[in-house]
Design a protein around this motif. Structure first.
Motif, PDB file in Angstrom:
ATOM      1  N   ASP A  88      41.091  46.996   6.699  1.00 24.39           N
ATOM      2  CA  ASP A  88      41.135  46.911   8.156  1.00 24.39           C
ATOM      3  C   ASP A  88      41.397  45.476   8.615  1.00 24.39           C
ATOM      4  OD1 ASP A  88      40.584  49.625   8.278  1.00 24.39           O
ATOM      5  OD2 ASP A  88      38.421  49.317   8.480  1.00 24.39           O
ATOM      6  N   VAL A  89      40.801  44.521   7.924  1.00 23.23           N
ATOM      7  CA  VAL A  89      41.015  43.113   8.251  1.00 23.23           C
ATOM      8  C   VAL A  89      42.481  42.746   8.008  1.00 23.23           C
ATOM      9  CG1 VAL A  89      40.410  40.729   7.650  1.00 23.23           C
ATOM     10  CG2 VAL A  89      38.613  42.462   7.798  1.00 23.23           C
ATOM     11  N   LEU A  90      43.040  43.219   6.886  1.00 24.47           N
ATOM     12  CA  LEU A  90      44.452  42.945   6.598  1.00 24.47           C
ATOM     13  C   LEU A  90      45.357  43.519   7.684  1.00 24.47           C
ATOM     14  CD1 LEU A  90      44.678  43.549   2.746  1.00 24.47           C
ATOM     15  CD2 LEU A  90      44.933  41.383   3.945  1.00 24.47           C
ATOM     16  N   ASP A  91      45.054  44.725   8.147  1.00 20.68           N
ATOM     17  CA  ASP A  91      45.829  45.327   9.237  1.00 20.68           C
ATOM     18  C   ASP A  91      45.790  44.428  10.470  1.00 20.68           C
ATOM     19  OD1 ASP A  91      46.741  47.622   7.987  1.00 20.68           O
ATOM     20  OD2 ASP A  91      45.043  48.846   8.655  1.00 20.68           O
ATOM     21  N   ALA A  92      44.576  43.988  10.814  1.00 19.32           N
ATOM     22  CA  ALA A  92      44.412  43.166  12.013  1.00 19.32           C
ATOM     23  C   ALA A  92      45.118  41.814  11.849  1.00 19.32           C
ATOM     24  CB  ALA A  92      42.928  42.967  12.311  1.00 19.32           C
ATOM     25  N   LEU A  93      45.016  41.202  10.673  1.00 16.30           N
ATOM     26  CA  LEU A  93      45.706  39.929  10.428  1.00 16.30           C
ATOM     27  C   LEU A  93      47.219  40.101  10.474  1.00 16.30           C
ATOM     28  CD1 LEU A  93      43.571  38.345   7.553  1.00 16.30           C
ATOM     29  CD2 LEU A  93      43.773  37.509   9.905  1.00 16.30           C
TER      30      LEU A  93
ATOM     31  N   LEU B  49      40.144  35.193  16.816  1.00 19.35           N
ATOM     32  CA  LEU B  49      38.863  35.851  16.524  1.00 19.35           C
ATOM     33  C   LEU B  49      38.583  36.966  17.522  1.00 19.35           C
ATOM     34  CD1 LEU B  49      36.456  32.942  15.531  1.00 19.35           C
ATOM     35  CD2 LEU B  49      37.161  34.883  14.122  1.00 19.35           C
ATOM     36  N   LYS B  50      38.880  36.690  18.784  1.00 19.47           N
ATOM     37  CA  LYS B  50      38.687  37.702  19.824  1.00 19.47           C
ATOM     38  C   LYS B  50      39.550  38.933  19.534  1.00 19.47           C
ATOM     39  CE  LYS B  50      39.761  36.943  24.312  1.00 19.47           C
ATOM     40  NZ  LYS B  50      39.701  36.291  25.634  1.00 19.47           N
ATOM     41  N   GLN B  51      40.796  38.697  19.165  1.00 22.04           N
ATOM     42  CA  GLN B  51      41.707  39.796  18.832  1.00 22.04           C
ATOM     43  C   GLN B  51      41.232  40.542  17.585  1.00 22.04           C
ATOM     44  OE1 GLN B  51      45.814  38.654  18.321  1.00 22.04           O
ATOM     45  NE2 GLN B  51      46.398  40.651  17.531  1.00 22.04           N
ATOM     46  N   LEU B  52      40.778  39.790  16.582  1.00 21.78           N
ATOM     47  CA  LEU B  52      40.297  40.387  15.342  1.00 21.78           C
ATOM     48  C   LEU B  52      39.072  41.263  15.608  1.00 21.78           C
ATOM     49  CD1 LEU B  52      40.991  40.340  12.319  1.00 21.78           C
ATOM     50  CD2 LEU B  52      39.437  38.408  12.071  1.00 21.78           C
ATOM     51  N   ARG B  53      38.148  40.759  16.385  1.00 22.40           N
ATOM     52  CA  ARG B  53      36.933  41.548  16.716  1.00 22.40           C
ATOM     53  C   ARG B  53      37.316  42.824  17.474  1.00 22.40           C
ATOM     54  NH1 ARG B  53      34.330  36.128  18.202  1.00 22.40           N
ATOM     55  NH2 ARG B  53      33.196  35.626  16.296  1.00 22.40           N
ATOM     56  N   LYS B  54      38.257  42.688  18.386  1.00 25.02           N
ATOM     57  CA  LYS B  54      38.703  43.841  19.168  1.00 25.02           C
ATOM     58  C   LYS B  54      39.332  44.890  18.246  1.00 25.02           C
ATOM     59  CE  LYS B  54      41.818  45.033  22.973  1.00 25.02           C
ATOM     60  NZ  LYS B  54      42.832  44.509  23.873  1.00 25.02           N
ATOM     61  N   GLU B  55      40.182  44.447  17.325  1.00 25.79           N
ATOM     62  CA  GLU B  55      40.857  45.360  16.400  1.00 25.79           C
ATOM     63  C   GLU B  55      39.882  46.035  15.445  1.00 25.79           C
ATOM     64  OE1 GLU B  55      44.168  46.182  16.160  1.00 25.79           O
ATOM     65  OE2 GLU B  55      44.549  45.043  17.973  1.00 25.79           O
ATOM     66  N   LEU B  56      38.812  45.338  15.079  1.00 33.85           N
ATOM     67  CA  LEU B  56      37.892  45.866  14.065  1.00 33.85           C
ATOM     68  C   LEU B  56      36.770  46.714  14.653  1.00 33.85           C
ATOM     69  CD1 LEU B  56      37.669  42.803  11.662  1.00 33.85           C
ATOM     70  CD2 LEU B  56      39.023  44.892  11.397  1.00 33.85           C
ATOM     71  N   LYS B  57      36.696  46.823  15.985  1.00 34.69           N
ATOM     72  CA  LYS B  57      35.656  47.667  16.601  1.00 34.69           C
ATOM     73  C   LYS B  57      35.911  49.120  16.355  1.00 34.69           C
ATOM     74  CE  LYS B  57      33.533  44.963  20.151  1.00 34.69           C
ATOM     75  NZ  LYS B  57      33.201  44.855  21.536  1.00 34.69           N
TER      76      LYS B  57
END
Length: 174
Positions: free
Chosen positions: A118-123, A166-174
Protein backbone atom coordinates in the motif's frame (compact mmCIF):
# COMPACT_ATOMS: atom_id res chain seq x y z
CA UNK A 1 41.14 1.85 6.54
CA UNK A 2 38.73 4.57 7.67
CA UNK A 3 36.59 6.45 5.20
CA UNK A 4 38.21 9.86 5.72
CA UNK A 5 41.64 8.34 5.02
CA UNK A 6 40.33 6.65 1.85
CA UNK A 7 38.87 9.98 0.73
CA UNK A 8 42.14 11.80 1.40
CA UNK A 9 44.11 9.21 -0.57
CA UNK A 10 41.57 9.16 -3.42
CA UNK A 11 41.78 12.93 -3.70
CA UNK A 12 45.53 12.73 -4.30
CA UNK A 13 45.15 10.13 -7.02
CA UNK A 14 45.17 6.76 -5.23
CA UNK A 15 42.95 4.67 -7.52
CA UNK A 16 42.84 1.75 -5.07
CA UNK A 17 41.43 4.00 -2.34
CA UNK A 18 38.92 5.46 -4.78
CA UNK A 19 37.89 1.99 -5.88
CA UNK A 20 37.31 0.95 -2.25
CA UNK A 21 35.21 4.07 -1.60
CA UNK A 22 33.04 3.42 -4.64
CA UNK A 23 32.58 -0.25 -3.73
CA UNK A 24 31.56 0.70 -0.19
CA UNK A 25 28.91 3.15 -1.40
CA UNK A 26 27.62 1.52 -4.59
CA UNK A 27 24.73 -0.43 -3.01
CA UNK A 28 23.71 2.58 -0.89
CA UNK A 29 23.46 4.83 -3.96
CA UNK A 30 21.70 2.16 -6.03
CA UNK A 31 19.05 1.52 -3.34
CA UNK A 32 18.43 5.25 -2.97
CA UNK A 33 18.01 5.68 -6.73
CA UNK A 34 15.76 2.62 -6.95
CA UNK A 35 13.47 4.14 -4.33
CA UNK A 36 13.18 7.47 -6.10
CA UNK A 37 12.98 6.20 -9.68
CA UNK A 38 11.07 2.93 -9.09
CA UNK A 39 12.96 1.67 -12.11
CA UNK A 40 15.81 -0.85 -11.63
CA UNK A 41 17.51 -0.27 -14.98
CA UNK A 42 17.34 3.52 -14.61
CA UNK A 43 18.65 3.25 -11.05
CA UNK A 44 21.54 1.06 -12.24
CA UNK A 45 22.43 3.49 -15.05
CA UNK A 46 22.28 6.47 -12.73
CA UNK A 47 24.36 4.68 -10.11
CA UNK A 48 27.05 3.99 -12.68
CA UNK A 49 26.87 7.59 -13.89
CA UNK A 50 27.16 8.76 -10.27
CA UNK A 51 30.26 6.64 -9.73
CA UNK A 52 31.80 7.92 -12.98
CA UNK A 53 31.08 11.52 -11.95
CA UNK A 54 32.63 10.81 -8.56
CA UNK A 55 35.80 9.58 -10.26
CA UNK A 56 35.90 12.76 -12.34
CA UNK A 57 35.13 15.14 -9.47
CA UNK A 58 36.70 13.50 -6.39
CA UNK A 59 39.21 16.34 -6.08
CA UNK A 60 36.29 18.77 -5.69
CA UNK A 61 34.88 16.98 -2.61
CA UNK A 62 35.31 19.51 0.18
CA UNK A 63 34.32 17.45 3.22
CA UNK A 64 31.58 19.80 4.40
CA UNK A 65 29.08 16.95 4.18
CA UNK A 66 29.36 13.21 4.55
CA UNK A 67 30.75 11.42 1.51
CA UNK A 68 27.49 9.49 1.13
CA UNK A 69 25.56 12.79 1.12
CA UNK A 70 27.86 14.11 -1.59
CA UNK A 71 27.20 10.98 -3.68
CA UNK A 72 23.43 11.31 -3.16
CA UNK A 73 23.64 14.94 -4.26
CA UNK A 74 25.44 13.88 -7.44
CA UNK A 75 22.96 11.03 -8.01
CA UNK A 76 19.94 13.28 -7.48
CA UNK A 77 21.21 15.98 -9.80
CA UNK A 78 22.05 13.42 -12.49
CA UNK A 79 18.56 11.98 -12.14
CA UNK A 80 16.98 15.42 -12.45
CA UNK A 81 19.13 16.25 -15.50
CA UNK A 82 18.24 12.94 -17.09
CA UNK A 83 14.55 13.66 -16.50
CA UNK A 84 14.85 16.99 -18.25
CA UNK A 85 16.46 15.32 -21.26
CA UNK A 86 13.98 12.48 -21.46
CA UNK A 87 10.58 14.12 -21.45
CA UNK A 88 9.46 11.96 -24.38
CA UNK A 89 10.18 8.82 -22.35
CA UNK A 90 7.70 9.63 -19.58
CA UNK A 91 5.03 7.25 -20.87
CA UNK A 92 7.49 4.38 -21.12
CA UNK A 93 8.82 5.09 -17.62
CA UNK A 94 5.32 5.08 -16.19
CA UNK A 95 4.64 1.64 -17.66
CA UNK A 96 8.01 0.40 -16.40
CA UNK A 97 7.25 1.79 -12.92
CA UNK A 98 3.93 0.01 -12.88
CA UNK A 99 5.63 -3.30 -13.72
CA UNK A 100 8.28 -2.70 -11.04
CA UNK A 101 5.64 -1.65 -8.56
CA UNK A 102 3.64 -4.83 -9.23
CA UNK A 103 6.81 -6.91 -8.83
CA UNK A 104 7.70 -5.18 -5.56
CA UNK A 105 4.14 -5.58 -4.31
CA UNK A 106 4.12 -9.26 -5.16
CA UNK A 107 7.48 -9.80 -3.47
CA UNK A 108 6.53 -7.91 -0.33
CA UNK A 109 3.07 -9.44 -0.12
CA UNK A 110 4.61 -12.91 -0.15
CA UNK A 111 7.44 -12.14 2.27
CA UNK A 112 5.94 -9.81 4.87
CA UNK A 113 2.71 -9.08 6.66
CA UNK A 114 3.28 -5.33 6.51
CA UNK A 115 1.30 -2.78 4.54
CA UNK A 116 4.33 -2.08 2.32
CA UNK A 117 2.45 -2.76 -0.97
CA UNK A 118 0.00 0.00 0.00
CA UNK A 119 2.88 2.36 0.78
CA UNK A 120 4.46 1.58 -2.61
CA UNK A 121 1.15 2.38 -4.32
CA UNK A 122 0.95 5.70 -2.50
CA UNK A 123 4.60 6.57 -3.24
CA UNK A 124 4.16 5.67 -6.91
CA UNK A 125 1.16 7.99 -7.14
CA UNK A 126 3.21 10.88 -5.74
CA UNK A 127 5.07 13.29 -8.01
CA UNK A 128 8.84 12.78 -7.97
CA UNK A 129 9.38 16.24 -6.43
CA UNK A 130 7.44 15.08 -3.35
CA UNK A 131 8.63 11.46 -3.24
CA UNK A 132 12.37 12.27 -3.21
CA UNK A 133 12.39 14.66 -0.21
CA UNK A 134 10.02 12.36 1.70
CA UNK A 135 12.28 9.33 1.20
CA UNK A 136 15.42 11.33 2.03
CA UNK A 137 13.85 12.69 5.23
CA UNK A 138 11.95 9.73 6.62
CA UNK A 139 13.82 6.73 5.21
CA UNK A 140 17.39 8.03 5.23
CA UNK A 141 17.06 10.60 8.04
CA UNK A 142 18.65 13.58 6.31
CA UNK A 143 17.91 17.04 7.70
CA UNK A 144 15.84 19.52 5.74
CA UNK A 145 18.97 21.58 5.21
CA UNK A 146 20.90 18.60 3.81
CA UNK A 147 18.02 17.67 1.50
CA UNK A 148 17.79 21.25 0.30
CA UNK A 149 21.48 21.15 -0.57
CA UNK A 150 21.15 17.83 -2.37
CA UNK A 151 18.18 18.94 -4.45
CA UNK A 152 19.32 22.56 -4.85
CA UNK A 153 16.09 23.92 -3.38
CA UNK A 154 15.34 26.07 -0.33
CA UNK A 155 14.99 24.42 3.07
CA UNK A 156 11.45 25.81 3.35
CA UNK A 157 10.55 24.21 0.04
CA UNK A 158 11.84 20.87 1.34
CA UNK A 159 9.74 21.21 4.52
CA UNK A 160 6.68 22.05 2.47
CA UNK A 161 7.17 19.13 0.08
CA UNK A 162 7.76 16.66 2.91
CA UNK A 163 4.74 17.96 4.81
CA UNK A 164 2.45 17.76 1.78
CA UNK A 165 3.81 14.33 0.82
CA UNK A 166 3.16 12.99 4.32
CA UNK A 167 -0.34 14.45 4.24
CA UNK A 168 -0.98 12.77 0.88
CA UNK A 169 0.54 9.50 2.10
CA UNK A 170 -1.63 9.47 5.23
CA UNK A 171 -4.71 10.23 3.14
CA UNK A 172 -3.91 7.39 0.70
CA UNK A 173 -3.24 4.89 3.49
CA UNK A 174 -6.48 5.52 5.42
Amino acid sequence: MEEHELIRQAMVGDTTALSQLLQQHYAFVYKYLLKITLNPSQAEDLTQDTMARCIEKIKLYNGTSKFSSWLITIATRLMIDQGRRRLWERKWQKNEQQVTLRQLQWQTAHHTNEAWPDVLDALAAMPRESRIPLILKHYYGYTYEEIGGMLAIAEGTVKSRVHNALKQLRKELK
